[in-house]
Design a protein around this motif. Structure first.
Motif: not given
Length: 634
Positions: A503-532
Motif C-alpha cells: 500500500g501507499r501512505h502519505t507523510a509530511v515532515l512534522k518539523e517542516q510543515r506549512v498550513l494551507l487554508t482553503l477558503t472554500n474548502g469543506p466546512e466539515e471534514p469529508l471522508v472518501r475511499i481511495l485506492p492505496r
C-alpha cells in the motif's frame, strides 16, 4: 514415530496437508480411506484426532506452542476469531458470494486474523486452490483484487511448501508460485538464468551428484542444479572464532532462503579420523611437525626456503605430534605441515599447514582436543568421505585447487571435482565475515541483523524479499568473471515483487510543515475511499479525509508564488492567494479550491495531509552504506 494422516485418495485435505508442512509437523500419508470418509490423524501415542476442523485445531495449537506462534492467534481474542469451519462454499453461486465477502473483508487487512499468518489463512488459501481452474479464472480477472492480493502474498511467502502440496494433490504445479524462479523446478540442460548461461558440472550424472555448502560458523550467512544431494556442512575447525549462535543463525538463514538440503554435518564429527589421517601422513613421510615461528614460516614459504624441520625423522615427528595432541608448551609451538613442494611457483603447494594447536574450547566438543585441522586439510578429506562429487567454490580459491587435489592424492582418496564460480561483490559493501565482526564488536552496528549489513537477516530486515534475491542471483549465473554489482538492480527486482501488494501512505515532515487554508474548502471534514495504489487495485483502499486546512511540505510551500495554481494529489487544483512569511520563511498559505482546473497545466503536484487529530506520528529511517568507498578490499 511420525503421526499418520489417513484420508480418501479422491479428496485429500489440502488445508491439513499445507498447515502441517508450514508448522513442521511430520506426517506419514495414508490415502486409503473409503470415499467420503473424514480424515483421521493417528498420533504416535496411540490416540487419534478425527475430522478436518479438529485436526486443524490440533495442528494450530501444536504450531503455536513451537514453530509458528501466530498459528492459533496471538491472544485469546484472535483465537476466538479463527474459525475452522470451511469459510467458502465450493460450488454454485455461494462460491462467488464468499469471494465477494472476503474481498471486502480484506480491504484493510494483510491477514485474515491479526497481523501474522494463522491457520485461518491456510484454510482459505487451500479451499481456493482446491477449486482449481475456477479460482484461477477469477484470480486472473480484476473482480476480487483484495482477495487476489492476499492470496498472492501468502503464495509468495510460502511458495516452496504450498507448491509442493498443490503439485502432489491438485496436479497444478506452481499455483500461487513466487515470481522468482524456483530452484527445485530447474532441470539439467535447461538455461540457468536469463543471461542464457548453462551450468555443466564436469563428469556429472543425473541423480548421482552430491554437492556441499560448507559455511564456517563464524558469522551470519551472507550474499545448485542436478537431481542429487545437498549437504550442509559446518567447517568448525577454528574454536576461537566459532559459536553455536552462528550455527543456529546460518541454519535459520538457509531456511529463509528456501534452500532444501539432505543432511547437516560438522567437520568436528570427523576429528578422530582426521587425526588418524594426519598421523598416517607423518608415518608415510608425507607430513612433518614444524616449530618454526609463524612469521618466519610465512617468509620462508614466500621465498621457497625449506624449514629446518622438513627432514626430521618419522620418530621425531611422531614425538612432536604427541606433544601437540597433549597440548604441552612445546606442542603449542608446533604445527603439522604437508611435505609437498617448496619450489612450486604456486605458493599454496609450499608445504601448507595441516594442523595447529589451540587451547580454546570448541563450541561442540568442549576441551576434548588440543589440536585442530586447517580448512585446507579437512575440506578435501571430508568431501571425499561424505561422497561429495563436485566441490562448488569461489574462484578466489583458484590458486588452492592444485593443493586440494594434491592433498586428496597424498591421502589416497578418490578425486572430487572442483567447479568454480566468481564471488559476487557489491558496491559500498564489505563481505568479509572478519571485517563484519569488527563492526559488531565495536558497536558500529546494532548486531548481525543490522539493516545495513549484507547478511541475509540484515537485508530481509531492510525489506528485501527472498524471491528477489533468488531471482537476482539466478540472473547473474555461475560466471567465472569477477563481478562488482550495484544494489540498484536488486532493489528494482524487489520493487516489482512488492509493488502489487504494498500500500501507499502519505507523510509530511512534522518539523517542516506549512498550513494551507482553503477558503472554500469543506466546512466539515469529508471522508472518501481511495485506492492505496493507483496502478494495482489489489493493494486495497484507504480512507482519505478532506478538510479546509491541510499540511504541506515546507520544501513545496517555499517555492509557491502568489497566484500560482497547484495540484493537490488525489484531490484537484487550488490557487494560492496569499503567502505569509516570517523573516523570509514561509509560515502559512491561503488559497481557494479550483477543482475544474487542469492538472496537466500545473507545475507543482503536492502531497498533503488533513489538519486533523487522527494523524499518526512516525519516524522514517533511511539506511546508508556502512563504508564510503565504492570498491574496497573484501
Amino acid at each position: 514415530m511420525e503421526a499418520r494422516l489417513a484420508f480418501p485418495q479422491d479428496s485429500p485435505p489440502l488445508a491439513i496437508l499445507s498447515a502441517a508442512k508450514i508448522a513442521g509437523v511430520p506426517l506419514t500419508i495414508d490415502p486409503t480411506l473409503a470415499s467420503g470418509s473424514p480424515p483421521t490423524l493417528h498420533l504416535a501415542s496411540g490416540d487419534f484426532v478425527h475430522g478436518v476442523n479438529t485436526i486443524l485445531r490440533y495442528i494450530a495449537r501444536a504450531a503455536a506452542a513451537s514453530s509458528v506462534p501466530s498459528f492459533y492467534g496471538q491472544d485469546a481474542l484472535q483465537a476466538a476469531h479463527i474459525c475452522f469451519v470451511r469459510p467458502l462454499i465450493l460450488s454454485g453461486s455461494g462460491f462467488e458470494a464468499a469471494c465477494l465477502f472476503l474481498d471486502g473483508y480484506l480491504v484493510s487487512r494483510t491477514f485474515l486474523v491479526g497481523y501474522a499468518l494463522s491457520i485461518a489463512d491456510i484454510v482459505v488459501w487451500s479451499n481456493l486452490t482446491g477449486t482449481g481452474q475456477r479460482w484461477e479464472s477469477l484470480r486472473k480477472s480484476k473482480k476480487y483484487q483484495n482477495l487476489v492480493r492476499w492470496f498472492n502474498s501468502v503464495s509468495v511467502d510460502y511458495a516452496d511448501v504450498l507448491d509442493e502440496v498443490t503439485a502432489a494433490y491438485v496436479g497444478k504445479r506452481g499455483i500461487g508460485k513466487s515470481p522468482a524462479p524456483s530452484l527445485k523446478d530447474k532441470e539439467p540442460g535447461l538455461k540457468e538464468n536469463a543471461s542464457g548461461q548453462e551450468i555443466d558440472l564436469p563428469g556429472a550424472k543425473v541423480g548421482e551428484v552430491c554437492v556441499r555448502f560448507a559455511p564456517e560458523p563464524s558469522g551470519y550467512l551472507h550474499i545448485e542444479r542436478y537431481k542429487g544431494r545437498l549437504i550442509v556442512r559446518f567447517d568448525d575447525t577454528n574454536p576461537s572464532k566459532e559459536s553455536n549462535e552462528f550455527v543456529e543463525n546460518v541454519l535459520k538463514d538457509i531456511e529463509t532462503l528456501g534452500v532444501k538440503y539432505d543432511v547437516v554435518t560438522y567437520t568436528s564429527d570427523y576429528f578422530p579420523k582426521l587425526m588418524e589421517m594426519a598421523e598416517s601422513l607423518i608415518k608415510q613421510g608425507k607430513a612433518y611437525v614444524d616449530d618454526t615461528p609463524k612469521l618466519q614460516m610465512r617468509n620462508e614459504r614466500m621465498d621457497g626456503v625449506e624449514s629446518k624441520c622438513r627432514n626430521s625423522t618419522v620418530e621425531e615427528n611422531l614425538s612432536s605430534w604427541n606433544e601437540m595432541v597433549s597440548g604441552t608448551k612445546r606442542g603449542t609451538e608446533c604445527c603439522v605441515r604437508g611435505k609437498l613442494d617448496m619450489q612450486d611457483p604456486n605458493k599454496s603447494l609450499r608445504d601448507p599447514v595441516y594442523y595447529r594447536c589451540n587451547p580454546d574450547p570448541h563450541h561442540r566438543v568442549g576441551s576434548k582436543y588440543k589440536v585442530y585441522p586447517t580448512y585446507d586439510f579437512a575440506c578435501p578429506f571430508v568431501d571425499a568421505l561424505e561422497g561429495v562429487t563436485h566441490a562448488l567454490r569461489s574462484s578466489e580459491y583458484h590458486d588452492r585447487n592444485a593443493q586440494y587435489y594434491r592433498i586428496l592424492q597424498d591421502m589416497g582418496l578418490r578425486r572430487v571435482e572442483i567447479y568454480e564460480f566468481s564471488r559476487l561483490n557489491m558496491v559500498y559493501t564489505v563481505l568479509s565475515k572478519r571485517k563484519l565482526l569488527w563492526f559488531v564488536q565495536n558497536k558500529k552496528v546494532e548486531d548481525w541483523t543490522d539493516a545495513r549489513f549484507p547478511t541475509v537477516q540484515g537485508i530481509v530486515r531492510r525489506g528485501l524479499k527472498i524471491e528477489a534475491l533468488i531471482q537476482f542471483i539466478l540472473e547473474q549465473g555461475a560466471s567465472k568473471n569477477l563481478n562488482l554489482m550495484e544494489w540498484d538492480k536488486l532493489w528494482t527486482i524487489n520493487k516489482k515483487i512488492v509493488d502489487p501488494v504494498c500500500g501507499r501512505h502519505t507523510a509530511v515532515l512534522k518539523e517542516q510543515r506549512v498550513l494551507l487554508t482553503l477558503t472554500n474548502g469543506p466546512e466539515e471534514p469529508l471522508v472518501r475511499i481511495l485506492p492505496r495504489h493507483k496502478k494495482y487495485e489489489g493493494a486495497g483502499k484507504k480512507a482519505t479525509t478532506f478538510t479546509d486546512k491541510i499540511w504541506l511540505e515546507y520544501a513545496d510551500a517555499s517555492v509557491i508564488s502568489v497566484g500560482e495554481e497547484v495540484t493537490m494529489m488525489d484531490w484537484g487544483n487550488a490557487i494560492i492567494r496569499e503567502i505569509k512569511t516570517d523573516n523570509g520563511t514561509t509560515t502559512q498559505l491561503v488559497g481557494e479550491l479550483h477543482l475544474d482546473g487542469s492538472v496537466k497545466m500545473t507545475k507543482l503536484k503536492l502531497t498533503w495531509l488533513p489538519d486533523i487529530e487522527d494523524l499518526v506520528s512516525l519516524s522514517l529511517v533511511e539506511f546508508d552504506y556502512l563504508i564510503n568507498k565504492k570498491k574496497g578490499r573484501q
